[in-house]
Motif scaffolding. Structure first.
Motif, PDB file in Angstrom:
ATOM      1  N   ARG A 164       4.737  -1.067  -7.653  1.00 20.77           N
ATOM      2  CA  ARG A 164       3.525  -1.745  -7.210  1.00 20.77           C
ATOM      3  C   ARG A 164       3.184  -2.971  -8.058  1.00 20.77           C
ATOM      4  NH1 ARG A 164      -1.425   2.079  -7.387  1.00 20.77           N
ATOM      5  NH2 ARG A 164      -1.026   1.814  -9.615  1.00 20.77           N
ATOM      6  N   ARG A 170      -0.202   2.082   1.791  1.00 21.56           N
ATOM      7  CA  ARG A 170       0.484   1.281   0.777  1.00 21.56           C
ATOM      8  C   ARG A 170       0.141  -0.211   0.906  1.00 21.56           C
ATOM      9  NH1 ARG A 170       1.097   5.684  -0.961  1.00 21.56           N
ATOM     10  NH2 ARG A 170       3.045   6.718  -1.557  1.00 21.56           N
ATOM     11  N   GLU A 202       5.206   2.276  -4.146  1.00 20.93           N
ATOM     12  CA  GLU A 202       4.243   2.760  -5.135  1.00 20.93           C
ATOM     13  C   GLU A 202       4.801   2.638  -6.555  1.00 20.93           C
ATOM     14  OE1 GLU A 202       0.756   4.192  -6.760  1.00 20.93           O
ATOM     15  OE2 GLU A 202       1.201   3.441  -4.743  1.00 20.93           O
ATOM     16  N   HIS A 256       1.103  -5.471  -1.322  1.00 19.37           N
ATOM     17  CA  HIS A 256       1.897  -5.330  -0.108  1.00 19.37           C
ATOM     18  C   HIS A 256       1.064  -5.734   1.108  1.00 19.37           C
ATOM     19  CE1 HIS A 256       4.437  -3.286  -2.887  1.00 19.37           C
ATOM     20  NE2 HIS A 256       3.751  -2.159  -2.887  1.00 19.37           N
ATOM     21  N   SER A 308      -2.952  -3.277  -4.658  1.00 18.91           N
ATOM     22  CA  SER A 308      -1.666  -3.390  -3.967  1.00 18.91           C
ATOM     23  C   SER A 308      -1.489  -4.821  -3.473  1.00 18.91           C
ATOM     24  CB  SER A 308      -1.612  -2.426  -2.784  1.00 18.91           C
ATOM     25  OG  SER A 308      -0.490  -2.701  -1.964  1.00 18.91           O
TER      26      SER A 308
END
Length: 545
Positions: free
Chosen positions: A420, A447, A417, A321, A319
């Motif tokens: 991603r 996330r 998601e 984020h 990820s």
């Protein structure tokens, strides 16, 4: 007829320094400089002068201020290499400035600045380094066959109605934009080449109308040409390659005339050196040691993952984020922009674009509207970074009836998601509030790859930030002012209203206003030192001490 004066440390009868020659030079004089390095500055007011280098001549004003300053004067420079540190190499206010076969190098300020109706004639001249290359503000003239390279921000800035003609000129390796035209700028660019920019090749904003003819724009991290709302102009016969998409972005409300533009937008992986350059920009920021270490670690991991993929090895799902926590004014937005460009440079994200939004951009007014707005924002940000400032406000009721902030959070969890591999979402806000925000959805915290805490700046760091801002605005801090500012910053309450870098900007603005009042009471026309120096009295007046 004005005579020619010779400056040389070797020839009998010559002036030993440039200052000695300037002291006796009559209007219209020519000063010829023997080869060598001169640690001097030149200030010319309402006069005419020509400086000619007889071989390799370096005018080095590092640590002395601007190398050459003219006010309502006519100055011609031929064959000189001019160097400065944190000040402009050459600055002309009104009058006429001509440069032929010169090299200008600056550290932090603009290498060349022309303002207040000045006319610039620059031919076969090279500009390297500096925060900006050339700044034309309310000025005119011709820039022909010049090279501008390796500047921190914009290669050329044209503003306040300036209308120079720029032709046969190359601009390479600009940290931000190649050319920035704003505030009713009217330049003409012909047969110019703009390459390797950190953002757009050419950006046009605030009622500007440039003419771009037969220019080549390539290898830009942003779009090739950005035409902002309310702007016009002509784009004719330009070639754009290896830019972000679209190659030419015309915002709503803009009306340029575009003819014969050849575009071949290609998203490509940047060279590794570009990533290192971005990391250097990050490291050059004041403070933020922990944040810098975390970003370096993230980039190291992504680089290794790229090498593993190239070697045919497995790589787990990753990820991109992030959560940024901390008080306002600590550089969160700047770091977020750099993060997006770094991901693009590593080939992780398609374009590294940056979109900043807040609650009002995501939350609608009726059932179903919020999901629609949130999906649209994510779609616009795809390929780059979506930065949500004060993200915790999404979980707070706005009062007065139904609130759909939670719907925006739930939609984000799903889309983060789904996207991603093509989107990096960064949420930012105060530390405690962000902890509560993460509890609003059971899947939200998972996330994000990491939380980066942006600590408050120390008093010493705030002094350094203030000094950098002052230098960029062509001010200097007078004797004892740094120590006094340190004491002021050290005495401020670090409560929820503490603005960090904003406190430094606010203090400088107050000091500039205090300086204006002080200079008005001098009873005489202030000289350049008066105009550029901020004093202890200005600090006391600004702080009410």
């Amino acid at each position: 007829m004005a005579r020619t004066l010779l400056v040389s440390t070797r020839q009998p009868g010559a002036f030993p320094t440039l200052a000695d020659a300037l002291e006796v030079a009559e209007p219209g004089a020519t000063i010829s400089l023997d080869p060598g390095e001169y640690r001097e500055t030149v200030t010319l007011t309402q006069s005419t002068l020509t400086l000619i280098a007889q071989g390799d001549v370096i005018l080095d004003a590092t640590g002395l201020g601007p190398a050459i300053t003219t006010t309502n004067a006519t100055l011609t420079l031929r064959g000189l290499t001019i160097k400065t540190g944190d000040d402009p190499a050459v600055r002309a206010e009104a009058g006429r400035l001509e440069l032929v076969d010169c090299t200008l190098t600056a550290g932090y300020g603009a290498a060349l600045t022309v303002t207040d109706g000045a006319e610039l004639r620059a031919t076969d001249t090279r500009v390297t380094g500096g925060q900006y290359g050339i700044v034309c503000s309310d000025a005119t003239g011709v820039i022909d066959n010049c090279q501008i390279s390796d500047v921190t921000d914009d290669g050329i800035i044209v503003r306040l109605g300036a209308d120079p003609t720029i032709r046969n000129t190359t601009i390479t390796n600009s940290g931000f934009r190649g050319v920035y035209v704003y505030q009713s700028g009217r330049p003409t660019l012909e047969n110019c080449e703009i390459t390797r920019t950190g953002d757009a090749g050419i950006a046009i904003a605030y009622d500007s109308e440039p003419t771009l003819r037969s220019c080549r724009i390539e290898h830009t991290r942003g779009v090739g040409i950005l035409v902002g709302s309310g702007c016009g102009g002509v784009i004719e016969g330009c070639r754009l390659e290896h830019t972000a998409t679209p190659a030419i972005l015309v915002e709503p409300g803009a009306n340029p005339t575009i003819t014969e533009a050849l575009t071949a937008p290609v998203t490509e992986k940047a060279e590794e050196s570009d990533v290192e350059k971005l990391l250097s920009q990050l490291d050059a920021m004041v403070g933020l040691a922990a944040v810098k270490a975390e970003v370096h670690a993230l980039i190291d991991e992504m680089q290794v993952n790229t090498w593993r993929r190239q070697a045919g090895l497995s790589v787990g799902a990753v990820s991109h984020h992030l959560i940024f926590t901390g008080a306002p004014g600590t550089g969160k937005t700047t770091v977020a922009r750099l993060y997006g460009q770094l991901l693009k440079g590593l080939g992780v994200l398609p374009n590294g674009s940056f979109k900043e939004v807040s609650r009002r951009d995501l939350v609608g007014q009726y059932i179903g509207h919020t999901a629609e707005k949130t999906a649209a924002v994510v779609e616009e940000a795809a390929g780059g970074v979506l930065f949500i400032d004060e993200a915790y406000t999404l979980s707070r009721s706005s009062g007065g009836g139904a609130d759909f902030g939670q719907e925006a959070v739930d939609m984000l969890v799903k889309l983060m998601e789904d996207r991603r591999d093509t989107l990096a979402v960064i949420v930012a806000g105060y530390t405690a509030e962000m902890a509560d925000f993460l509890d609003t959805n059971s899947g939200l915290a998972s996330r994000f790859a990491k939380t980066l805490e942006f600590a408050n700046y120390t008093p010493a760091e705030l002094v350094l930030i203030a000094e950098r801002i002052a230098r960029s605005d062509e001010y200097v801090l007078g004797p004892g002012l740094q120590d006094a500012m340190y004491e002021w910053f050290a005495g401020l309450d670090r409560d929820a209203n503490f603005g960090n870098a904003r406190e430094a900007r606010k203090l400088l603005e107050g000091m500039r206003k205090a300086q204006s009042g002080r200079l008005r009471k001098l009873g005489r026309m202030p000289d350049r030192e008066d105009l550029t120096t901020l004093t202890l009295d200005d600090l006391l007046a600004a702080t009410g001490s």
